[in-house]
Enzyme design. Structure first.
Site, PDB file in Angstrom:
ATOM      1  CG  HIS A  88      -1.946   1.081   1.244  1.00 20.76           C
ATOM      2  ND1 HIS A  88      -2.939   1.182   2.179  1.00 20.76           N
ATOM      3  CD2 HIS A  88      -2.089   2.160   0.442  1.00 20.76           C
ATOM      4  CE1 HIS A  88      -3.665   2.271   1.945  1.00 20.76           C
ATOM      5  NE2 HIS A  88      -3.174   2.888   0.901  1.00 20.76           N
ATOM      6  CD  GLU A 146       0.077   5.215  -0.931  1.00 16.45           C
ATOM      7  OE1 GLU A 146       0.795   5.312   0.078  1.00 16.45           O
ATOM      8  OE2 GLU A 146      -1.172   5.239  -0.876  1.00 16.45           O
ATOM      9  CG  HIS A 150       1.402   8.912   2.337  1.00 16.20           C
ATOM     10  ND1 HIS A 150       0.681   9.294   3.441  1.00 16.20           N
ATOM     11  CD2 HIS A 150       0.534   8.234   1.536  1.00 16.20           C
ATOM     12  CE1 HIS A 150      -0.576   8.863   3.313  1.00 16.20           C
ATOM     13  NE2 HIS A 150      -0.687   8.213   2.163  1.00 16.20           N
TER      14      HIS A 150
END
Ligand SMILES: *[C@@H]1O[C@H](CO)[C@@H](O)[C@H](O)[C@H]1NC(C)=O
Length: 385
Positions: A88, A146, A150
């Site tokens: 993930h 992602e 992040h």
């Protein structure tokens, strides 16, 4: 992965021990490509464990020093190999579990695939095409999400931290290489199957069985998340020595409760603490300096004594229970409180009871009086964090 489920019975989402990693299961071939080197030591202070301010955030991840490697087991639709979980991401949580996101839109690179290919990381890209796949097939969008959400929040990946002459986006390439490398070291499928736990639509496993399987594999217990009664995500938490580019990721155990986490509770009373309110729907604010309940900035309480008997003092003065209500004021002679361990957390107790209640739930600037016992409309516990 196969169209199968791992069903689990979750007893309590809290784990209590800490250990160093003992064994790793490798997955696929090790990747060799690494385009840049941070020049940071990997033996210095680990993120979130410093006791004074560290100024060089190129070699010390902050504020996102609690790094979380997250993996999916997806079944509907099923994606990726049938004998592997799916990546993930890697997220930089703050040390208390809060987090930043989307920190630098100027580094939302247009194509992760092109970036990896053009900077000599095609092996990373091809690994990602197998093990880091989107549930709807939009892999590129997933990878961009992602990184943008992040990766751009990681202090050690700031472009100013890169070696002189690094190409644009080299820090994003390093991010994907690191995530892949970590994923290869924390092979959930391998860890569970080594303990005889393989996907099944019918089998159930207790949380403690799953925990001990992965503790044997990794040396620490990660956090388990279920969806509709089936295991579907696992989070492995780390403190980091050095840079995300090439630092040492030290796996740690965190304690989860209603989506919030408390790290390494020792069961001993801290010298100071915020006191947070845990309601049936999760954590909602906590105690202010007057001993009232609110979602505004919480008081730091000084705690003096032992878990079986201590006094609690805010900047307003000693806290006391009088006529069944909590208040902290300079004129008080402090009441003694005790602390009760529950689910990996320490709860504030008065007269031996951990129940507290108020006339409502605060939000915005509302403040409620905190009463002992459960006679008011809204009951909750008070967590010493
Ligand atoms: C640890 O270092 C970070 C980054 O400099 C800083 O923000 C934080 O306050 C430090 N923690 C302590 C306890 O000094």
């Amino acid at each position: 992965m196969g169209n199968m489920l791992i069903s689990t019975i979750i007893a309590a989402l809290a784990v209590t021990s800490y250990a160093s990693p003992t064994a790793h299961h490798s997955l696929g071939g090790r990747l060799q490509s690494r385009s840049i080197s941070s020049g940071c030591s990997t033996t210095g202070t680990a993120s979130c464990t410093n006791t004074s301010v560290i100024s060089d955030l190129c070699c010390f991840e902050a504020p996102g020093g609690l790094l979380v490697l997250t993996q999916f087991w997806d079944t509907n639709p099923s994606t990726g190999p049938s004998d592997s979980w799916t990546i993930h991401g890697l997220w930089p949580d703050h040390c208390d579990g809060t987090f930043d996101s989307s920190c630098d839109p100027s580094r939302d690179y247009p194509s992760i695939s092109n970036l990896l290919t053009s900077q000599g990381a095609s092996d990373t890209l091809s690994f990602m095409q197998t093990y880091w796949v989107d549930i709807n097939g939009n892999d590129e969008t997933f990878w961009e999400h992602e990184w943008n959400t992040h990766g751009t929040c990681m202090s050690t990946l700031e472009p100013s931290c890169l070696p002189t002459g690094s190409p644009t986006g080299a820090e994003a390439v390093a991010f994907f290489q690191t995530v892949v490398r970590l994923f290869q070291s924390y092979n959930i499928y391998g860890g569970l199957s080594a303990a005889g736990i393989t996907p099944s639509a019918t089998a159930t496993h207790s949380l403690s069985t799953l925990q001990s399987a992965l503790k044997s594999a990794f040396g620490v217990t990660p956090a388990f998340y279920c969806s509709s009664g089936s295991l579907n995500q696992i989070y492995v938490y780390f403190h980091l020595q050095g840079s995300v580019i090439d630092g040492a990721f030290d796996p740690i155990v965190v304690h989860l409760m209603s989506g919030w986490l408390f790290q390494n509770p020792t069961g001993t009373l801290p010298a100071s603490s915020q006191i947070k309110a845990l309601t049936s729907s999760g954590l909602v604010g906590g105690l202010l300096t007057l001993g009232t309940w609110s979602t505004q900035t919480l008081a730091t309480m000084s705690l003096s004594g032992t878990t079986s008997s201590f006094t609690m003092t805010s900047s307003k003065g000693p806290c006391a229970v009088s006529s069944g209500a909590l208040n902290c004021a300079s004129g008080n002679t402090g009441t003694t409180f005790s602390a009760v361990s529950s689910g990996g957390n320490l709860l504030l107790a008065s007269g031996g009871s951990t129940s507290w209640s108020s006339d409502g739930i605060p939000s915005g600037t509302t403040v409620f009086t905190v009463y002992t016992g459960s006679s008011h409309a809204q009951t909750y516990s008070l967590v010493i964090s």
